[in-house]
Design an enzyme around this catalytic site. Structure first.
Site, PDB file in Angstrom:
ATOM      1  N   ASP A 472       0.805  -1.259   0.054  1.00  0.00           N
ATOM      2  CA  ASP A 472       0.036  -0.099   0.007  1.00  0.00           C
ATOM      3  C   ASP A 472       1.013   1.210  -0.025  1.00  0.00           C
ATOM      4  O   ASP A 472       2.130   1.353   0.309  1.00  0.00           O
ATOM      5  CB  ASP A 472      -0.872  -0.148   1.380  1.00  0.00           C
ATOM      6  CG  ASP A 472      -2.238   0.782   1.043  1.00  0.00           C
ATOM      7  OD1 ASP A 472      -2.226   1.670  -0.083  1.00  0.00           O
ATOM      8  OD2 ASP A 472      -3.144   0.686   1.945  1.00  0.00           O
ATOM      9  N   ASP A 534     -10.638   1.910  -3.383  1.00  0.00           N
ATOM     10  CA  ASP A 534     -11.562   1.547  -2.094  1.00  0.00           C
ATOM     11  C   ASP A 534     -12.710   1.677  -2.241  1.00  0.00           C
ATOM     12  O   ASP A 534     -13.611   1.529  -1.109  1.00  0.00           O
ATOM     13  CB  ASP A 534     -11.000   2.642  -1.029  1.00  0.00           C
ATOM     14  CG  ASP A 534      -9.439   2.159  -0.302  1.00  0.00           C
ATOM     15  OD1 ASP A 534      -9.071   1.160  -0.613  1.00  0.00           O
ATOM     16  OD2 ASP A 534      -9.009   3.185   0.290  1.00  0.00           O
TER      17      ASP A 534
HETATM   18  C1  DGJ Z   1      -5.946   1.788   1.716  1.00  0.00           C
HETATM   19  C2  DGJ Z   1      -6.208   0.688   0.990  1.00  0.00           C
HETATM   20  O1  DGJ Z   1      -6.707   0.745  -0.339  1.00  0.00           O
HETATM   21  C3  DGJ Z   1      -7.174  -0.023   1.973  1.00  0.00           C
HETATM   22  O2  DGJ Z   1      -7.541  -1.352   1.301  1.00  0.00           O
HETATM   23  C4  DGJ Z   1      -6.658  -0.521   3.202  1.00  0.00           C
HETATM   24  O3  DGJ Z   1      -5.444  -1.250   3.111  1.00  0.00           O
HETATM   25  C5  DGJ Z   1      -5.953   0.862   3.896  1.00  0.00           C
HETATM   26  N1  DGJ Z   1      -5.391   1.585   3.061  1.00  0.00           N
HETATM   27  C6  DGJ Z   1      -5.399   0.610   5.112  1.00  0.00           C
HETATM   28  O4  DGJ Z   1      -4.538   1.664   5.557  1.00  0.00           O
END
Ligand code: DGJ
Length: 714
Positions: A472, A534
């Protein structure tokens, strides 16, 4: 194949020709990029000019010429491919042809940057050296063409041969002068949770320079992939050019329509806040731009890019392997979990057929959240008393693989490592850095910082049975210390990705950046899949996945079924629709499965059974977009086996409409002379009937109703 005829270079792909010629004045003129042509000598190019244009001694005005790597200010006054400040303090250069070499069996490889590879195909690379005597500037233009694909790979290498410093202000990877005609620009701006929205607009006079991103990574706000299509081109018909940049930092694509209606396209690094100094003998190489052309519309272009990105971009052994069905705990627990909760989720998930459990953010630091502990990566033993390795073993004994979330590039300001190395974060000396979710960024322009990250993450991966990593990156880049820094950072990012992914070849890596904030071919060169957004609401995903699939294969797009009301927009959609939307992607779940009712668990088990049947189509099939959610109240797409032996159709009617008749759907890519069995209903259809008459799906009388159909050739 590359054919050289006197001063003409003719690059032929499977169905395309890319032709250029060196004019009598030594300029490199673009002749053609489009449908394959028979070869001939194209070097008898006319030099045309108008009285009132600027022209050179030999009467040539480059303002009228389609060129390969144009400069500004001599006689061409359009936007240039590059801008270099010479020893006299001005930016006027004019590159002339010096030499050319054709390399057999070679694909251009860029040191420190990702690029396509040969992968068993037949490829040749042409390197053309251009030179400006006065400035001492050399530019090597590199072109790779494959016999089996309809793409041309381009990059440029600028070298300072003068005896003083040279400053590069901009250097695009590729320029394409496509000439006149009614064309549309198609591009993909967006934001967090609304990534890669499809925008199509007519190209008209002037310069469109803002198809760019200067937020650090390739970004939520603009994707480094564009298309220029004939105005009447659609999914199945018409001429379409695509330019896809293999790069994960600040990027730019721009389109200019000049005073005569000629269209010029550039793609490459974003010149904004970019500068690169070259001392005598030093070189600078641009990222690789993939130029693609199709006569078969946007769909034809997508399938071409899909094929080459699936086979010749990612070196991971997972790129052509079926990916495990996962469950991720992020939307189930956020930071509020302990080992017991994780194991409960994993056990329930195993019962319904899940294959991989992924522990997301919050497993480290004493607070157990991303606000503390990033960069130190010390396991939170209060939450996870058996540590990561103990947890991985327990997950494995349930019968699941174990995966772990990291955010390698970021650091909390109060982390131990930053306290002991205060100069390791991206910052400027005269002001405090901006925080984003209490994070700073590691300074990846430094080798010692990259080494620290590589060692730290590798240590954790070595000490537990971790079979999947979600990588990430949750903040934009601010407080950039100097112009050109973003590119240095991006090179550091590639260094750590390369080191870690090559040291752990068995691990399945997934890219992520606050959802789909770094969905680009640069990341896909190391990791075969990326978290698409997301926003996991099924209706939002229709648009996000529809437009993402224009530039990237569905096998790179991860798609999870999440809980309702949806956490990003509050929408309630049926469980069946959420799964159906995700089947044509890398399928998984991200919800608290321990709270699901028995009938829902049975439904999930069925969904997983089906998604396992579809996995090979996701990896190898042709993807067809059939009805656009951008233009209609429906969305439909289809995956078809390349040999037409089976197909999977997905269709959704977004809002229910009383007393309406629904759109017919015409399938693609089937065998018109064969019959197909609808596996669910047992109904048999002719391939011709499905493609030329179409079917009218029967939707339930409710909002967000989806229909899917698995068809097998009889
Ligand atoms: C952003 C990601 O897109 C989410 O799926 C998750 O992993 C969060 N960060 C965690 O902080």
């Amino acid at each position: 194949m590359i054919i050289k005829n006197n001063n003409t270079f003719h690059l032929q792909g499977r169905n395309i020709s890319y032709i250029m010629a060196v004019s009598s004045a030594g300029d490199l003129i673009h002749i053609h990029f489009g449908k394959k042509l028979r070869d001939r000598d194209y070097s008898d190019i006319k030099t045309v000019w108008h009285d009132w244009l600027a022209y050179t001694d030999d009467g040539i005005s480059l303002d009228l010429y389609p060129q390969e790597y144009p400069s500004y200010g001599h006689s061409d006054l359009r936007f240039p491919s590059y801008s270099v400040k010479n020893r006299h303090g001005n930016h006027i250069t004019q590159l002339k042809f010096k030499s050319a070499v054709i390399k057999e069996n070679a694909v251009q490889q860029l040191e420190g940057m990702p690029s396509l590879f040969q992968g068993g195909k037949t490829a040749q690379t042409l390197e053309i050296t251009m030179y400006d005597e006065i400035a001492g500037l050399e530019a090597v233009l590199s072109y790779t063409v494959y016999d089996e694909y309809d793409v041309v790979l381009r990059s440029a290498r600028l070298k300072n041969n003068s005896d003083c410093e040279m400053i590069i202000d901009s250097a695009y990877s590729a320029s394409l002068d496509i000439g006149k005609g009614e064309h549309d620009l198609i591009y993909f701006p967006g934001a967090w949770a609304r990534e890669r929205e499809l925008v199509r607009e007519k190209i008209s006079y002037g310069v469109k320079i803002d198809i760019s991103n200067a937020r650090g990574g390739s970004g939520h706000s603009m994707n480094p992939f564009i298309m220029v299509a004939e105005h009447n081109a659609d999914e199945g018909h018409g001429a379409v050019y695509g330019l896809s940049l293999i790069y994960s930092g600040n990027h730019s694509s721009m389109v200019e329509c000049d005073q005569y209606g000629n269209i010029r396209i550039h793609q490459g690094l974003n010149p904004f806040r970019f500068q690169w100094s070259l001392e005598n003998g030093e070189e600078f190489t641009t990222p690789q731009s993939v130029l693609c052309y199709s006569e078969n519309g946007i769909g034809g272009l997508s399938r071409e890019l899909n094929d080459i990105y699936r086979s010749n971009l990612c070196r991971s052994k997972w790129s052509d392997r079926e990916r495990p069905i996962l469950i991720n705990n992020w939307e189930a627990t956020y930071f509020d979990f302990d080992e017991e909760k994780i194991l409960d989720i994993a056990k329930k998930a195993k019962d319904v057929g899940v294959e991989l459990f992924v522990l997301d953010d919050g497993w480290f630091g004493d607070k157990g959240s991303c606000y503390k502990g990033l960069g130190d990566w010390i396991i939170n033993k209060k939450k996870l008393p058996s540590g990561i390795s103990g947890l991985a073993d327990k997950i494995n004994s349930i019968g699941l693989k174990f995966g772990l979330w990291f955010e390698p590039e970021n650091i909390n300001p109060d982390s131990e490592i930053l306290l002991s190395h205060p100069d390791w974060a991206v910052s400027v000396s005269d002001r405090a850095s901006s925080l984003s979710i209490n994070r700073l960024m590691f300074d990846l322009s430094r080798d010692d910082v990259c080494d620290y990250i590589i060692n730290k993450i590798s240590g954790i991966l070595r000490n537990a049975n971790i079979e999947y990593v979600k990588w990430d990156m949750n903040r934009p880049m601010t407080d950039i210390p100097y112009d050109g820094y973003n590119h240095k950072y991006t090179l550091g990012f590639y260094r750590i990705m390369d080191a870690i992914t090559s040291a752990f070849p068995d691990i399945l890596f997934e890219g992520c950046s606050g959802g789909g904030g770094r969905f680009d071919a640069g990341v896909l060169a190391y990791m075969p899949q990326i978290w698409t957004s997301d926003n996991s609401d099924a209706v939002s995903r229709l648009k996000i996945q529809y437009s993402t699939s224009m530039g990237y294969p569905v096998s790179s797009m991860t798609a999870h079924v999440t809980a309702v009301p949806n956490h990003q927009n509050g929408r309630v959609t049926p469980l069946g629709t959420r799964a159906a939307t995700a089947y044509c992607g890398i399928f998984g779940y991200e919800l608290d499965i321990t709270k699901m009712k028995d009938d829902e668990l049975l439904e999930i088990a069925d969904q997983i059974r089906l998604s396992k049947e579809l996995r090979h189509l996701v990896l190898t099939g042709d993807f067809y977009r059939l009805i656009s959610p951008y233009d209609t109240n429906y969305c439909a797409w289809e995956m078809t086996a390349k040999d037409s032996s089976e197909a999977f159709l997905f269709a959704c009617r977004i809002l229910s409409v009383a007393n309406s008749s629904d759109l017919m759907i015409k399938l693609k890519g089937l065998d018109e002379n064969s019959d197909y069995l609808d596996v669910d209903t047992g109904v048999i259809y002719g391939g011709d009937e499905l493609m030329y008459r179409g079917i009218e799906p029967v939707y339930e009388k409710k909002d967000f109703a989806a229909v899917s159909m698995l068809l097998k050739k009889l």
